[in-house]
Write a protein that holds these residues in place. Structure first.
Motif, PDB file in Angstrom:
ATOM      1  N   PHE A   1       0.818  -1.250  -0.181  1.00 33.53           N
ATOM      2  CA  PHE A   1      -0.120  -0.055  -0.022  1.00 33.53           C
ATOM      3  C   PHE A   1       0.838   1.232   0.025  1.00 33.53           C
ATOM      4  O   PHE A   1       0.512   2.509   0.375  1.00 33.53           O
ATOM      5  CB  PHE A   1      -1.104  -0.194   1.116  1.00 33.53           C
ATOM      6  N   SER A   2       2.009   1.289  -0.374  1.00 32.86           N
ATOM      7  CA  SER A   2       2.715   2.413  -0.705  1.00 32.86           C
ATOM      8  C   SER A   2       2.291   2.948  -1.977  1.00 32.86           C
ATOM      9  O   SER A   2       1.898   2.445  -3.002  1.00 32.86           O
ATOM     10  CB  SER A   2       4.257   1.825  -0.896  1.00 32.86           C
ATOM     11  N   ILE A   3       2.310   4.436  -1.948  1.00 31.50           N
ATOM     12  CA  ILE A   3       1.370   4.917  -3.031  1.00 31.50           C
ATOM     13  C   ILE A   3       2.377   5.966  -3.659  1.00 31.50           C
ATOM     14  O   ILE A   3       3.228   6.995  -3.083  1.00 31.50           O
ATOM     15  CB  ILE A   3       0.073   5.515  -2.548  1.00 31.50           C
ATOM     16  N   TYR A   4       2.334   6.197  -4.835  1.00 38.31           N
ATOM     17  CA  TYR A   4       2.894   7.237  -5.807  1.00 38.31           C
ATOM     18  C   TYR A   4       1.997   7.937  -6.489  1.00 38.31           C
ATOM     19  O   TYR A   4       1.061   7.347  -7.132  1.00 38.31           O
ATOM     20  CB  TYR A   4       4.193   6.668  -6.517  1.00 38.31           C
ATOM     21  N   TYR A   5       1.987   9.104  -6.854  1.00 34.15           N
ATOM     22  CA  TYR A   5       1.399   9.958  -7.581  1.00 34.15           C
ATOM     23  C   TYR A   5       2.290  10.910  -8.238  1.00 34.15           C
ATOM     24  O   TYR A   5       3.334  11.634  -7.860  1.00 34.15           O
ATOM     25  CB  TYR A   5       0.435  11.207  -6.732  1.00 34.15           C
ATOM     26  N   ALA A   6       1.733  11.189  -9.701  1.00 35.75           N
ATOM     27  CA  ALA A   6       2.520  12.000 -10.533  1.00 35.75           C
ATOM     28  C   ALA A   6       2.055  13.591  -9.952  1.00 35.75           C
ATOM     29  O   ALA A   6       1.027  13.888  -9.179  1.00 35.75           O
ATOM     30  CB  ALA A   6       2.001  12.073 -12.015  1.00 35.75           C
ATOM     31  N   ASP A   7       3.198  14.434 -10.072  1.00 36.25           N
ATOM     32  CA  ASP A   7       2.693  15.942  -9.450  1.00 36.25           C
ATOM     33  C   ASP A   7       1.724  16.450 -10.146  1.00 36.25           C
ATOM     34  O   ASP A   7       0.932  17.174  -9.246  1.00 36.25           O
ATOM     35  CB  ASP A   7       4.118  16.830  -9.836  1.00 36.25           C
ATOM     36  N   SER A   8       1.287  16.139 -11.380  1.00 41.58           N
ATOM     37  CA  SER A   8       0.107  16.860 -12.017  1.00 41.58           C
ATOM     38  C   SER A   8      -1.119  16.464 -11.236  1.00 41.58           C
ATOM     39  O   SER A   8      -2.183  17.212 -11.558  1.00 41.58           O
ATOM     40  CB  SER A   8       0.212  16.416 -13.358  1.00 41.58           C
ATOM     41  N   VAL A   9      -1.158  15.556 -10.516  1.00 38.51           N
ATOM     42  CA  VAL A   9      -2.595  14.929  -9.845  1.00 38.51           C
ATOM     43  C   VAL A   9      -2.428  14.762  -8.386  1.00 38.51           C
ATOM     44  O   VAL A   9      -3.567  14.637  -7.970  1.00 38.51           O
ATOM     45  CB  VAL A   9      -2.864  13.450 -10.437  1.00 38.51           C
TER      46      VAL A   9
ATOM     47  N   SER B   1      -6.553   3.598  -4.748  1.00 40.83           N
ATOM     48  CA  SER B   1      -7.026   2.711  -3.616  1.00 40.83           C
ATOM     49  C   SER B   1      -6.970   1.302  -4.175  1.00 40.83           C
ATOM     50  O   SER B   1      -7.342   1.084  -5.436  1.00 40.83           O
ATOM     51  CB  SER B   1      -8.000   3.115  -2.699  1.00 40.83           C
ATOM     52  N   ARG B   2      -6.850   0.233  -3.462  1.00 37.66           N
ATOM     53  CA  ARG B   2      -7.130  -1.159  -4.017  1.00 37.66           C
ATOM     54  C   ARG B   2      -7.960  -1.957  -2.784  1.00 37.66           C
ATOM     55  O   ARG B   2      -7.863  -1.557  -1.607  1.00 37.66           O
ATOM     56  CB  ARG B   2      -5.709  -1.890  -4.332  1.00 37.66           C
ATOM     57  N   ASP B   3      -8.719  -2.796  -3.328  1.00 37.15           N
ATOM     58  CA  ASP B   3      -9.610  -3.890  -2.603  1.00 37.15           C
ATOM     59  C   ASP B   3      -9.012  -5.143  -2.872  1.00 37.15           C
ATOM     60  O   ASP B   3      -9.576  -5.627  -3.863  1.00 37.15           O
ATOM     61  CB  ASP B   3     -10.966  -3.601  -2.732  1.00 37.15           C
TER      62      ASP B   3
ATOM     63  N   THR C   1      -9.652  -5.375  -7.165  1.00 40.50           N
ATOM     64  CA  THR C   1      -9.781  -4.269  -7.864  1.00 40.50           C
ATOM     65  C   THR C   1      -9.074  -3.082  -7.307  1.00 40.50           C
ATOM     66  O   THR C   1      -8.707  -2.782  -6.193  1.00 40.50           O
ATOM     67  CB  THR C   1     -11.480  -3.879  -7.666  1.00 40.50           C
ATOM     68  N   VAL C   2      -8.493  -2.319  -8.223  1.00 42.78           N
ATOM     69  CA  VAL C   2      -7.932  -1.036  -7.925  1.00 42.78           C
ATOM     70  C   VAL C   2      -8.920   0.246  -8.338  1.00 42.78           C
ATOM     71  O   VAL C   2      -9.296   0.163  -9.601  1.00 42.78           O
ATOM     72  CB  VAL C   2      -6.296  -1.057  -8.542  1.00 42.78           C
ATOM     73  N   TYR C   3      -8.705   1.210  -8.004  1.00 38.18           N
ATOM     74  CA  TYR C   3      -9.552   2.534  -8.143  1.00 38.18           C
ATOM     75  C   TYR C   3      -8.717   3.549  -8.066  1.00 38.18           C
ATOM     76  O   TYR C   3      -7.978   3.719  -7.894  1.00 38.18           O
ATOM     77  CB  TYR C   3     -10.636   2.641  -6.956  1.00 38.18           C
ATOM     78  N   LEU C   4      -9.422   4.504  -9.207  1.00 33.69           N
ATOM     79  CA  LEU C   4      -8.678   5.869  -9.161  1.00 33.69           C
ATOM     80  C   LEU C   4      -9.802   6.942  -9.277  1.00 33.69           C
ATOM     81  O   LEU C   4     -10.719   7.116 -10.191  1.00 33.69           O
ATOM     82  CB  LEU C   4      -7.822   6.072 -10.688  1.00 33.69           C
ATOM     83  N   GLN C   5      -9.759   7.301  -7.963  1.00 37.25           N
ATOM     84  CA  GLN C   5     -10.938   8.627  -7.605  1.00 37.25           C
ATOM     85  C   GLN C   5     -10.172   9.841  -8.167  1.00 37.25           C
ATOM     86  O   GLN C   5      -9.287  10.296  -7.562  1.00 37.25           O
ATOM     87  CB  GLN C   5     -11.120   8.693  -6.264  1.00 37.25           C
TER      88      GLN C   5
END
Length: 115
Positions: A55-63, A70-72, A77-81
């Protein structure tokens, strides 16, 4: 081989929200790093966000601050809100599954942000 099916794309006005889903089958989902990428017309595919098995997470600067991955693992399933969407977020969004030995891509889902 992993099968990935994305859903949730569509047309939204600037400032609006969408939630993308990617359902996976054919692998031990909980062991894979899951990522969302996007490709706009005339541009290269870019990483938007990913989430590791721990559950380590990376985001591009633009977002950063607008998108949440998130993931279940129980639902594979993986989600992108995606909130506060901008016209420059318009692209085909792809889900990617990465294990220690292979990577697999979904077919993509179109996101269009326009008034």
């Amino acid at each position: 081989q992993v099968q990935l099916v994305e859903s949730g794309g569509g047309l939204v006005q600037p400032g609006g929200s969408l939630r993308l889903s990617c359902a996976a089958s054919g692998s031990i989902f909980r062991l894979n790093t899951m990522g969302w990428y996007r490709q706009a017309p005339g541009k290269e595919r870019e990483l938007v966000a990913n989430i590791t098995p721990r559950f380590s997470i990376y985001y591009a600067d633009s977002v950063k601050g607008r998108f949440t991955i998130s993931r279940d693992n129980a639902k594979n399933t993986v989600y992108l809100q995606m909130n506060s969407l901008k016209p420059e977020d318009t692209a085909v969004y792809y889900c990617k599954s990465q294990s220690s030995s292979q990577s697999d891509w979904g077919q993509g889902t179109q996101v269009t942000v326009s008034s």
